[in-house]
Scaffold this active site. Structure first.
Site, PDB file in Angstrom:
ATOM      1  CE  LYS A 245      86.366 -39.572 -39.732  1.00 16.28           C
ATOM      2  NZ  LYS A 245      85.508 -39.584 -38.455  1.00 16.28           N
TER       3      LYS A 245
ATOM      4  CG  PHE B 291      85.303 -32.288 -37.010  1.00 15.70           C
ATOM      5  CD1 PHE B 291      84.394 -31.729 -35.779  1.00 15.70           C
ATOM      6  CD2 PHE B 291      85.799 -33.420 -36.697  1.00 15.70           C
ATOM      7  CE1 PHE B 291      84.197 -32.375 -34.771  1.00 15.70           C
ATOM      8  CE2 PHE B 291      85.582 -34.249 -35.849  1.00 15.70           C
ATOM      9  CZ  PHE B 291      85.108 -33.779 -34.875  1.00 15.70           C
TER      10      PHE B 291
ATOM     11  CG  ASP C  79      92.045 -34.071 -41.185  1.00 10.72           C
ATOM     12  OD1 ASP C  79      91.796 -35.270 -41.519  1.00 10.72           O
ATOM     13  OD2 ASP C  79      91.626 -33.360 -39.969  1.00 10.72           O
TER      14      ASP C  79
HETATM   15  C1  LIG Z   1      88.525 -34.535 -41.000  1.00  7.87           C
HETATM   16  C2  LIG Z   1      88.642 -35.250 -39.720  1.00  7.87           C
HETATM   17  N1  LIG Z   1      89.675 -35.059 -38.973  1.00  7.87           N
HETATM   18  C3  LIG Z   1      89.784 -35.377 -37.826  1.00  7.87           C
HETATM   19  C4  LIG Z   1      88.779 -36.426 -37.261  1.00  7.87           C
HETATM   20  C5  LIG Z   1      89.088 -36.659 -35.697  1.00  7.87           C
HETATM   21  O1  LIG Z   1      89.128 -38.038 -35.935  1.00  7.87           O
HETATM   22  P1  LIG Z   1      88.901 -39.086 -34.464  1.00  7.87           P
HETATM   23  O2  LIG Z   1      87.405 -38.998 -34.270  1.00  7.87           O
HETATM   24  O3  LIG Z   1      89.357 -40.610 -34.865  1.00  7.87           O
HETATM   25  O4  LIG Z   1      89.664 -38.582 -33.428  1.00  7.87           O
HETATM   26  C6  LIG Z   1      87.732 -36.358 -37.915  1.00  7.87           C
HETATM   27  C7  LIG Z   1      86.425 -37.353 -37.329  1.00  7.87           C
HETATM   28  O5  LIG Z   1      85.515 -36.939 -37.825  1.00  7.87           O
HETATM   29  C8  LIG Z   1      87.474 -35.873 -39.211  1.00  7.87           C
HETATM   30  O6  LIG Z   1      86.305 -36.095 -39.995  1.00  7.87           O
END
Ligand SMILES: Cc1ncc(COP(=O)(O)O)c(C=O)c1O
Length: 413
Positions: A266, A152, A237
């Site tokens: 976040k 994700f 990530d």
């Molecule tokens: C590992 C990871 N990458 C990217 C994102 C995307 O972040 P955003 O919702 O701020 O676009 C998330 C969101 O849950 C995430 O958990």
């Protein structure tokens, strides 16, 4: 310990009113639990009808420091009194210090600030492709990036192009090419997928949305090694796993791995403003030149002031230590339920995925029953729920949450 809600306050007229508005006017792209939050402090939130809940989701880790952390609010308030947005057409006096401190925290050299997580992931993809063309000399438009199944990384069209979740993809094609998907945790599949045109491997060091999936020991170091051998960038990530959640600043540290690029978001905005960033080396971020990439709000002084206060909190190491100290309480508390309504528990720091016995109830039902007990949690897939309380949670509150979970399981069995 704060007084838990009794769950006996029905009817809840204000809640009803807001649920009606949500149903009528908000796009139905989410399926929230039926609770309408109005106030929050630390690890606790209060709904519009005055009921209190222990927040064990913490904005999917965006609230690592708790709701309305005093130091972060001070940084935001101070900045609100000065200047909030300049655009990157001009410099502002918050961005340089923020990027210096963040680069320093990450042991890197340079920062590219954005707003949401997905934008930072998009940035990492663009930068690694350009790095491949400019520095590796790849033929135009041939770069590929290897990603993991069940990833994700966000919701943009390019990012959902390499999602394996049908709900995230269906109806959104045509998709962006240039991605190879391999099973998570399998170094052989990873090695097979990397070729001369691979510019990057993009991974979550622990897959959050998939249910706090922890790869086998040695996987991340093996991927690090094959990236180095093949001249491929390792992009971590750490939007959900990073910034203290696992008891270390970055989840990669657990296995002693240093990526070429961190993607952060976040908690970087302290739960106050959206702040994300790509953090990397001079060489990698040096491929971007004026006009190649940007964002109106990225690097805004309000976000930078809050982000810097977040980084300064992490520099002391206290929150990482707290997450690490409480990790045992959470893990041991949850493990008691394995075989008693729970199939498996996976945890690192103050982060846990719990697979509830599917015949007992779905993850959604579990979340609803926890809500009735005064605890906010969220299901991920099927019968899995995720716990990610704020790192400032009191040990008593954590133990109380585990008791509520036990009570919900007992009542269902
Ligand atoms: C590992 C990871 N990458 C990217 C994102 C995307 O972040 P955003 O919702 O701020 O676009 C998330 C969101 O849950 C995430 O958990």
């Amino acid at each position: 310990m704060s007084t838990p809600p009794t769950g006996k306050h029905a009817p809840a007229p204000k809640t009803e009113e807001h649920l009606h508005l949500a149903d009528r006017y908000i796009a139905h792209n989410y399926y929230p639990l039926q609770v309408v939050l109005a106030e929050a402090e630390g690890a606790w939130v209060t709904d519009v009808d005055g009921r209190r809940y222990l927040d064990c989701l913490a904005g999917y880790s965006a609230l690592n420091f708790g709701h309305r952390h005093a130091g972060l609010l001070d940084a935001a308030r101070d900045q609100l009194e000065r200047v909030t947005l300049t655009s990157r057409a001009f410099h502002n006096d918050q961005l340089g210090p923020f990027c210096r401190d963040l680069a320093d925290l990450a042991g890197m050299e340079r920062v590219l600030p954005m707003n949401t997580g997905a934008e930072a992931v998009e940035t990492a993809i663009k930068v690694s492709r350009k790095w491949g063309y400019d520095l590796k000399g790849l033929p135009a438009d041939q770069a590929n990036i290897v990603v993991a199944a069940d990833n994700f990384h966000g919701r943009t069209t390019t990012i959902v192009s390499f999602s394996t979740d049908p709900l995230a993809r269906e109806g959104f094609g045509p998709f962006t090419p240039g991605f190879r998907i391999v099973p998570y945790g399998d170094p052989v599949a990873m090695r097979d997928a990397i070729d001369e045109e691979t510019v990057a491997v993009l991974l979550e060091p622990i897959q959050g949305e998939a249910g706090v999936i922890i790869p086998p020991a040695g996987y991340l170091p093996a991927v690090r090694e094959m990236c180095t051998e093949n001249g491929v960038l390792l992009i971590a990530d750490e939007i959900q796993s990073g910034l203290g959640r696992t008891g270390t600043t970055f989840a990669c540290e657990i296995e002693g791995v240093v990526p070429d690029m961190y993607v952060l978001g976040k908690a970087l905005g302290g739960g106050i403003v959206p702040v994300s960033a790509v953090v990397s080396s001079d060489e990698v971020l040096g491929v971007l030149h004026p006009g190649n990439h940007g964002s109106t709000f990225g690097g805004n002084p309000l976000g930078a002031a809050v982000g810097r206060a977040v980084v300064n909190l992490l520099q002391t190491g206290e929150l990482q230590e707290r997450a690490s100290d409480l990790a045992g309480v959470l893990d041991a508390g949850l493990r008691k339920f394995v075989g008693a309504g729970v199939v498996e528990v996976r945890s690192r720091g103050l982060w846990a995925g719990i697979d509830v016995e599917p015949t007992l109830m779905s993850g959604r039902e579990m979340s609803e029953r926890m809500l009735a007990k005064g605890v906010l949690v969220k299901d991920t897939h099927g019968s899995t729920i995720r716990l990610a309380p704020p790192l400032v949670i009191e040990q008593d509150d954590l133990e109380w949450m585990v008791e509520q979970l036990g009570a919900v399981l007992d009542e269902a069995r």
